[in-house]
Design a protein around this motif. Structure first.
Motif, mmCIF file in Angstrom:
data_model
loop_
_atom_site.group_PDB
_atom_site.id
_atom_site.type_symbol
_atom_site.label_atom_id
_atom_site.label_comp_id
_atom_site.label_asym_id
_atom_site.label_seq_id
_atom_site.Cartn_x
_atom_site.Cartn_y
_atom_site.Cartn_z
ATOM 1 N N THR A 1 29.750 47.317 27.347
ATOM 2 C CA THR A 1 30.813 46.393 26.947
ATOM 3 C C THR A 1 30.680 46.065 25.471
ATOM 4 O O THR A 1 29.598 45.732 24.984
ATOM 5 N N VAL A 2 31.796 46.138 24.751
ATOM 6 C CA VAL A 2 31.779 45.829 23.328
ATOM 7 C C VAL A 2 32.538 44.545 23.010
ATOM 8 O O VAL A 2 32.289 43.922 21.974
ATOM 9 N N LEU A 3 33.462 44.152 23.870
ATOM 10 C CA LEU A 3 34.138 42.867 23.690
ATOM 11 C C LEU A 3 34.854 42.497 24.978
ATOM 12 O O LEU A 3 35.111 43.357 25.824
ATOM 13 N N THR A 4 35.147 41.218 25.094
ATOM 14 C CA THR A 4 35.973 40.737 26.199
ATOM 15 C C THR A 4 37.097 39.885 25.615
ATOM 16 O O THR A 4 36.966 39.341 24.507
ATOM 17 N N LEU B 1 44.479 38.504 39.713
ATOM 18 C CA LEU B 1 44.812 37.186 39.160
ATOM 19 C C LEU B 1 45.994 36.573 39.905
ATOM 20 O O LEU B 1 45.985 35.375 40.250
ATOM 21 N N CYS B 2 47.002 37.391 40.134
ATOM 22 C CA CYS B 2 48.176 36.900 40.855
ATOM 23 C C CYS B 2 47.821 36.551 42.301
ATOM 24 O O CYS B 2 48.259 35.514 42.836
ATOM 25 N N ALA B 3 47.015 37.409 42.933
ATOM 26 C CA ALA B 3 46.624 37.154 44.321
ATOM 27 C C ALA B 3 45.857 35.850 44.441
ATOM 28 O O ALA B 3 46.036 35.087 45.421
ATOM 29 N N ALA B 4 44.996 35.554 43.450
ATOM 30 C CA ALA B 4 44.240 34.297 43.483
ATOM 31 C C ALA B 4 45.166 33.095 43.384
ATOM 32 O O ALA B 4 44.818 31.992 43.843
ATOM 33 N N ALA B 5 46.350 33.294 42.778
ATOM 34 C CA ALA B 5 47.338 32.214 42.680
ATOM 35 C C ALA B 5 48.291 32.203 43.859
ATOM 36 O O ALA B 5 49.232 31.399 43.904
ATOM 37 N N GLY C 1 61.717 41.797 32.988
ATOM 38 C CA GLY C 1 60.684 41.145 33.767
ATOM 39 C C GLY C 1 59.699 40.426 32.872
ATOM 40 O O GLY C 1 59.935 40.235 31.670
ATOM 41 N N VAL C 2 58.574 40.023 33.471
ATOM 42 C CA VAL C 2 57.478 39.383 32.744
ATOM 43 C C VAL C 2 56.237 40.256 32.955
ATOM 44 O O VAL C 2 56.252 41.216 33.723
ATOM 45 N N SER C 3 55.151 39.907 32.271
ATOM 46 C CA SER C 3 53.928 40.677 32.459
ATOM 47 C C SER C 3 52.720 39.805 32.160
ATOM 48 O O SER C 3 52.840 38.693 31.626
ATOM 49 N N VAL C 4 51.571 40.327 32.522
ATOM 50 C CA VAL C 4 50.280 39.742 32.176
ATOM 51 C C VAL C 4 49.501 40.827 31.470
ATOM 52 O O VAL C 4 49.415 41.962 31.963
ATOM 53 N N ALA C 5 48.955 40.506 30.298
ATOM 54 C CA ALA C 5 48.346 41.538 29.460
ATOM 55 C C ALA C 5 47.118 40.987 28.742
ATOM 56 O O ALA C 5 46.950 39.771 28.614
ATOM 57 N N ARG D 1 49.224 31.682 26.421
ATOM 58 C CA ARG D 1 47.902 31.707 27.042
ATOM 59 C C ARG D 1 48.003 31.337 28.515
ATOM 60 O O ARG D 1 48.771 30.447 28.895
ATOM 61 N N ILE D 2 47.248 32.056 29.321
ATOM 62 C CA ILE D 2 47.279 31.827 30.770
ATOM 63 C C ILE D 2 46.151 30.882 31.174
ATOM 64 O O ILE D 2 45.016 30.999 30.693
ATOM 65 N N GLU D 3 46.469 29.966 32.033
ATOM 66 C CA GLU D 3 45.471 29.107 32.662
ATOM 67 C C GLU D 3 45.397 29.435 34.149
ATOM 68 O O GLU D 3 46.434 29.673 34.773
ATOM 69 N N PRO D 4 44.214 29.468 34.750
ATOM 70 C CA PRO D 4 42.921 29.260 34.093
ATOM 71 C C PRO D 4 42.556 30.443 33.213
ATOM 72 O O PRO D 4 42.920 31.570 33.505
ATOM 73 N N GLY D 5 41.833 30.160 32.141
ATOM 74 C CA GLY D 5 41.521 31.205 31.161
ATOM 75 C C GLY D 5 40.118 31.751 31.270
ATOM 76 O O GLY D 5 39.620 32.357 30.324
ATOM 77 N N ASP D 6 39.460 31.541 32.414
ATOM 78 C CA ASP D 6 38.074 31.989 32.540
ATOM 79 C C ASP D 6 37.968 33.470 32.932
ATOM 80 O O ASP D 6 36.882 34.040 32.890
ATOM 81 N N VAL D 7 39.072 34.093 33.344
ATOM 82 C CA VAL D 7 39.048 35.511 33.694
ATOM 83 C C VAL D 7 39.345 36.319 32.426
ATOM 84 O O VAL D 7 40.328 36.078 31.742
ATOM 85 N N ARG D 8 38.462 37.243 32.132
ATOM 86 C CA ARG D 8 38.603 38.035 30.910
ATOM 87 C C ARG D 8 38.530 39.517 31.250
ATOM 88 O O ARG D 8 37.876 39.930 32.204
#
Length: 300
Positions: free
Chosen positions: A165-168, A215-219, A244-248, A264-271
């Protein structure tokens, strides 16, 4: 008739003597005594079949045969020196060709600075830069089409390839600029429920695709996919067109498209994570130098 092979040591001795025109000076320059130098010149003359030097007390001069041989001998020695230098450069990873696969979104953030750093350290290395999503990169690595990759969400349990991993980075909601949620600074993922989505096909990057769907399933919802596009820039363009919309990944915010808003999406702990990838058994020093450059800390 076969051409006689001329040992390089004899050619070297000949060139030095031709330049010095003095056996004592030439022997000193070569770091040998005069008798071995004379023996090398005699052996070379035997192979040529003609004298290369006129020898007289206190005077040495090239013969016609010697004058003819000298430029060719100098070229041969220079070519050998160039070849040895090129071999040393390739063996140390300072020259050659490095083929790099990269996820398109990284061209907006991480990749340009990384390429600059590598070019500054290894200016004689030729870089072939190939834009690929994650799954094609993995195939290209295994098939030795590319040497290294920069990709998103590499698969677990891999044995043939190495990952680091080089960045998140966090996720953002990609919205049409006139969308009601664009008026907010942040968006809860659950607020996107029931809206049509524009997503990358799963085959292009299974890890990232599953992470977004997760992420969507968790919501509490499954995103209905209205359109698919292979590149994130295209995803954003389709969102801007109202499809449409998206998550990126958050780096997509650097795509400057009219009619698109990023929140910015909340919760923001998923990277999502970006990793470099390479073949574990690859002994190419270019790859080792690339990995070392990627590991150097730098601002994104």
């Amino acid at each position: 008739m076969d051409r006689p092979e001329l040992p390089l040591a004899q050619l070297h001795a000949f060139v030095v003597l031709a330049e010095e025109l003095h056996f004592g000076h030439a022997a000193a320059r070569l770091g040998i005594a005069q008798p071995p130098l004379s023996q090398q010149i005699r052996r070379l003359e035997e192979k040529v079949g003609h004298a290369l030097f006129h020898r007289a007390p206190g005077r040495v001069a090239l013969t016609a045969a010697g004058r003819e041989l000298l430029p060719a001998a100098q070229r041969a020695l220079a070519g050998l020196a160039d070849g040895l230098a090129a071999a040393r450069a390739a063996g140390s990873g300072r020259a050659g060709r490095l083929r790099i696969g990269f996820a398109a979104s990284l061209a907006l953030t991480f990749l340009p600075g990384l390429l600059r750093a590598f070019r500054q350290e290894y200016p004689d290395v030729r870089l072939d830069i190939l834009e690929m999503t994650t799954a094609p990169q993995l195939t290209a690595l295994r098939d030795q089409v590319i040497d290294v990759g920069l990709l998103r969400e590499p698969p677990a349990g891999e044995t043939e390839l190495g990952y680091e991993t080089v960045l998140t980075e966090p996720f953002v909601a990609v919205l049409p600029a006139e969308h009601p949620l664009a008026a907010h600074r942040t968006v809860e993922i659950g607020q996107l429920a029931g809206m049509p989505f524009v997503l990358l096909p799963r085959a292009a990057g299974p890890g990232l695709h599953d992470q977004i769907v997760g992420l969507c399933a968790a919501a509490g919802f499954t995103p209905p996919v209205a359109q698919r596009a292979v590149e994130w820039q295209t995803v954003c363009a389709l969102v801007g067109a109202g499809l449409g919309v998206s998550v990126a990944p958050a780096s997509i915010r650097r795509v400057r498209l009219q009619g698109v808003a990023f929140r910015r999406i909340e919760p923001g702990d998923v990277r999502t994570r970006v990793a470099m990838a390479w073949r574990r058994n690859d002994t190419n020093p270019l790859v080792a130098n690339w990995l070392a450059t990627v590991r150097q800390p730098r601002r994104v």
